[in-house]
Motif scaffolding. Structure first.
Motif, PDB file in Angstrom:
ATOM      1  N   ILE A  61       0.856  -1.109   0.238  1.00 25.75           N
ATOM      2  CA  ILE A  61      -0.011   0.147  -0.049  1.00 25.75           C
ATOM      3  C   ILE A  61       0.657   1.125   0.054  1.00 25.75           C
ATOM      4  N   LEU A  62       0.816   1.867  -0.788  1.00 25.51           N
ATOM      5  CA  LEU A  62       1.841   3.156  -1.191  1.00 25.51           C
ATOM      6  C   LEU A  62       1.025   4.364  -0.516  1.00 25.51           C
ATOM      7  N   ALA A  63       1.609   4.764   0.748  1.00 24.91           N
ATOM      8  CA  ALA A  63       1.021   5.744   1.567  1.00 24.91           C
ATOM      9  C   ALA A  63       1.952   6.656   1.838  1.00 24.91           C
ATOM     10  N   GLY A  64       3.043   6.977   1.023  1.00 22.21           N
ATOM     11  CA  GLY A  64       4.230   7.742   1.428  1.00 22.21           C
ATOM     12  C   GLY A  64       4.290   9.063   0.723  1.00 22.21           C
ATOM     13  N   GLY A  65       3.343   9.511   0.022  1.00 18.09           N
ATOM     14  CA  GLY A  65       3.279  10.906  -0.495  1.00 18.09           C
ATOM     15  C   GLY A  65       3.179  11.907   0.426  1.00 18.09           C
ATOM     16  N   ARG A  66       3.323  13.513  -0.136  1.00 14.81           N
ATOM     17  CA  ARG A  66       3.071  14.585   0.412  1.00 14.81           C
ATOM     18  C   ARG A  66       1.514  14.995   0.828  1.00 14.81           C
ATOM     19  N   SER A  67       0.616  14.359  -0.264  1.00 18.70           N
ATOM     20  CA  SER A  67      -0.746  14.486  -0.047  1.00 18.70           C
ATOM     21  C   SER A  67      -1.207  16.235  -0.314  1.00 18.70           C
ATOM     22  N   GLN A  68      -0.362  16.735  -0.935  1.00 20.19           N
ATOM     23  CA  GLN A  68      -0.595  18.181  -1.204  1.00 20.19           C
ATOM     24  C   GLN A  68      -2.102  18.668  -1.730  1.00 20.19           C
ATOM     25  N   ARG A  69      -2.886  17.636  -2.443  1.00 17.69           N
ATOM     26  CA  ARG A  69      -4.257  18.241  -2.677  1.00 17.69           C
ATOM     27  C   ARG A  69      -5.036  17.911  -1.470  1.00 17.69           C
ATOM     28  N   MET A  70      -4.610  17.006  -0.505  1.00 21.18           N
ATOM     29  CA  MET A  70      -5.314  16.978   0.686  1.00 21.18           C
ATOM     30  C   MET A  70      -5.087  17.968   1.745  1.00 21.18           C
ATOM     31  N   GLY A  71      -4.245  18.924   1.204  1.00 22.40           N
ATOM     32  CA  GLY A  71      -4.018  20.089   2.282  1.00 22.40           C
ATOM     33  C   GLY A  71      -2.698  19.766   3.247  1.00 22.40           C
ATOM     34  N   GLY A  72      -2.044  18.676   2.759  1.00 24.60           N
ATOM     35  CA  GLY A  72      -0.895  18.384   3.421  1.00 24.60           C
ATOM     36  C   GLY A  72      -0.947  17.126   4.378  1.00 24.60           C
ATOM     37  N   GLU A  73      -2.392  16.874   4.602  1.00 25.51           N
ATOM     38  CA  GLU A  73      -2.674  15.836   5.578  1.00 25.51           C
ATOM     39  C   GLU A  73      -2.202  14.445   4.956  1.00 25.51           C
ATOM     40  N   ASP A  74      -1.960  13.615   5.971  1.00 24.23           N
ATOM     41  CA  ASP A  74      -1.566  12.238   5.662  1.00 24.23           C
ATOM     42  C   ASP A  74      -2.687  11.519   5.111  1.00 24.23           C
ATOM     43  N   LYS A  75      -2.666  11.471   3.458  1.00 14.43           N
ATOM     44  CA  LYS A  75      -4.094  11.055   2.946  1.00 14.43           C
ATOM     45  C   LYS A  75      -4.544   9.450   3.367  1.00 14.43           C
TER      46      LYS A  75
ATOM     47  N   GLN B 295      -5.535  -7.415   0.902  1.00 14.72           N
ATOM     48  CA  GLN B 295      -4.966  -8.570   1.853  1.00 14.72           C
ATOM     49  C   GLN B 295      -5.439  -9.866   1.318  1.00 14.72           C
ATOM     50  N   PRO B 296      -6.572 -10.226   0.918  1.00 15.08           N
ATOM     51  CA  PRO B 296      -7.002 -11.611   0.529  1.00 15.08           C
ATOM     52  C   PRO B 296      -6.340 -12.039  -0.780  1.00 15.08           C
ATOM     53  N   GLN B 297      -5.710 -11.101  -1.427  1.00 20.08           N
ATOM     54  CA  GLN B 297      -5.149 -11.483  -2.774  1.00 20.08           C
ATOM     55  C   GLN B 297      -3.694 -11.870  -2.954  1.00 20.08           C
ATOM     56  N   VAL B 298      -3.239 -11.692  -1.588  1.00 15.86           N
ATOM     57  CA  VAL B 298      -1.564 -11.606  -1.808  1.00 15.86           C
ATOM     58  C   VAL B 298      -1.200 -12.665  -0.337  1.00 15.86           C
ATOM     59  N   ALA B 299       0.229 -12.871  -0.382  1.00 16.21           N
ATOM     60  CA  ALA B 299       0.658 -13.549   0.922  1.00 16.21           C
ATOM     61  C   ALA B 299       0.767 -12.809   1.989  1.00 16.21           C
ATOM     62  N   GLN B 300       1.052 -11.428   1.748  1.00 15.24           N
ATOM     63  CA  GLN B 300       1.319 -10.648   3.002  1.00 15.24           C
ATOM     64  C   GLN B 300       1.103  -9.112   2.466  1.00 15.24           C
ATOM     65  N   VAL B 301       1.013  -8.249   3.386  1.00 15.02           N
ATOM     66  CA  VAL B 301       0.834  -6.829   2.788  1.00 15.02           C
ATOM     67  C   VAL B 301       2.041  -5.946   3.837  1.00 15.02           C
ATOM     68  N   VAL B 302       2.605  -5.062   3.095  1.00 14.86           N
ATOM     69  CA  VAL B 302       3.447  -4.212   3.797  1.00 14.86           C
ATOM     70  C   VAL B 302       2.978  -2.560   3.473  1.00 14.86           C
ATOM     71  N   ILE B 303       3.198  -1.643   4.031  1.00 11.60           N
ATOM     72  CA  ILE B 303       2.826  -0.409   3.859  1.00 11.60           C
ATOM     73  C   ILE B 303       4.018   0.604   3.801  1.00 11.60           C
ATOM     74  N   SER B 304       4.205   1.286   2.399  1.00  8.74           N
ATOM     75  CA  SER B 304       5.260   2.212   2.122  1.00  8.74           C
ATOM     76  C   SER B 304       4.644   3.568   2.653  1.00  8.74           C
ATOM     77  N   ALA B 305       5.268   4.095   3.822  1.00  6.53           N
ATOM     78  CA  ALA B 305       4.914   5.314   4.475  1.00  6.53           C
ATOM     79  C   ALA B 305       6.121   6.041   5.040  1.00  6.53           C
ATOM     80  N   ASN B 306       6.114   7.327   4.899  1.00  6.48           N
ATOM     81  CA  ASN B 306       7.104   8.047   5.310  1.00  6.48           C
ATOM     82  C   ASN B 306       6.841   9.239   6.555  1.00  6.48           C
ATOM     83  N   ARG B 307       5.567   9.184   6.792  1.00 10.16           N
ATOM     84  CA  ARG B 307       4.863   9.903   7.980  1.00 10.16           C
ATOM     85  C   ARG B 307       4.218   9.189   8.869  1.00 10.16           C
TER      86      ARG B 307
END
Length: 195
Positions: A12-26, A45-57
């Motif tokens: 799950i790609l959650a590492g962006g700046r979310s500028q269009r969301m006012g800078g909130e962690d989208k 999750q039901p489609q894969v062996a495991q899930v990880v999250i890509s996040a910077n904040r």
């Protein structure tokens, strides 16, 4: 698909700046009583062996889920490709299935369908009737070196990279609403009742 699932890590790609969301962690924005990223998790999750999250904040908040959180290895939020690079370097499986944290309605079988259509390609992504969705992609970890080179050249265009490694789109003729991105506070309100 079960055997193939064992070869795929969901990201799950959650590492962006979310500028269009006012800078909130989208990914952490509330949507239908839970954070936006958790809607993606429930479908992926039901489609894969495991899930990880890509996040910077707020990594500690994502870690409360019990999932592994992987931060970018490159500075200054260079976009989804940086999250892809960091996770491709970190996963144990040969393949990663990516989804951005702002697509809460992704198909329940998109990983399987990409897998079935990848043939000998090292990357495939979703193309709906309306447009390409390169952040909904199945990518082999062997492209990591080429991805690092691409980023070091200052490139940031996701679809261009996938094309350069011989990737191709897979047509999904599903309801276009399954591929909605929630990018703004207005989108959050608009799709609260979307099915």
């Amino acid at each position: 698909m079960r055997q193939q699932c064992n070869q795929v890590t969901g990201v799950i790609l959650a590492g962006g700046r979310s500028q269009r969301m006012g800078g909130e962690d989208k990914g952490l924005m509330m949507f239908r009583t839970q954070p936006l990223w958790q809607h993606v998790l429930q479908r992926l999750q039901p489609q894969v062996a495991q899930v990880v999250i890509s996040a910077n904040r707020h990594p500690q908040r994502y870690r409360q889920s019990g999932l592994t959180v992987i931060g970018d290895t490159l500075p200054d939020f260079p976009g989804p490709l940086a999250g892809m690079l960091a996770t491709l370097r970190a996963i144990d499986t040969e393949w990663a299935a990516f989804s951005s944290c702002d697509t809460p309605f992704i198909p329940h079988d998109f990983v399987q369908r990409l897998w079935q259509e990848k043939h000998d390609a090292q990357a495939v992504w979703v193309r709906s009737a309306a447009r390409d969705h390169p952040a909904l992609a199945l990518v082999h970890r062997d492209v990591a070196d080429r991805l690092e080179d691409f980023l070091h050249r200052g490139e940031r265009r996701l679809r261009l990279f996938l094309q350069q490694v011989g990737g191709r789109p897979v047509l999904f003729d599903d309801d276009e609403r399954l591929f909605i991105n929630i990018n703004t506070p207005q989108d959050l309100l608009l799709y609260q009742e979307e099915k």
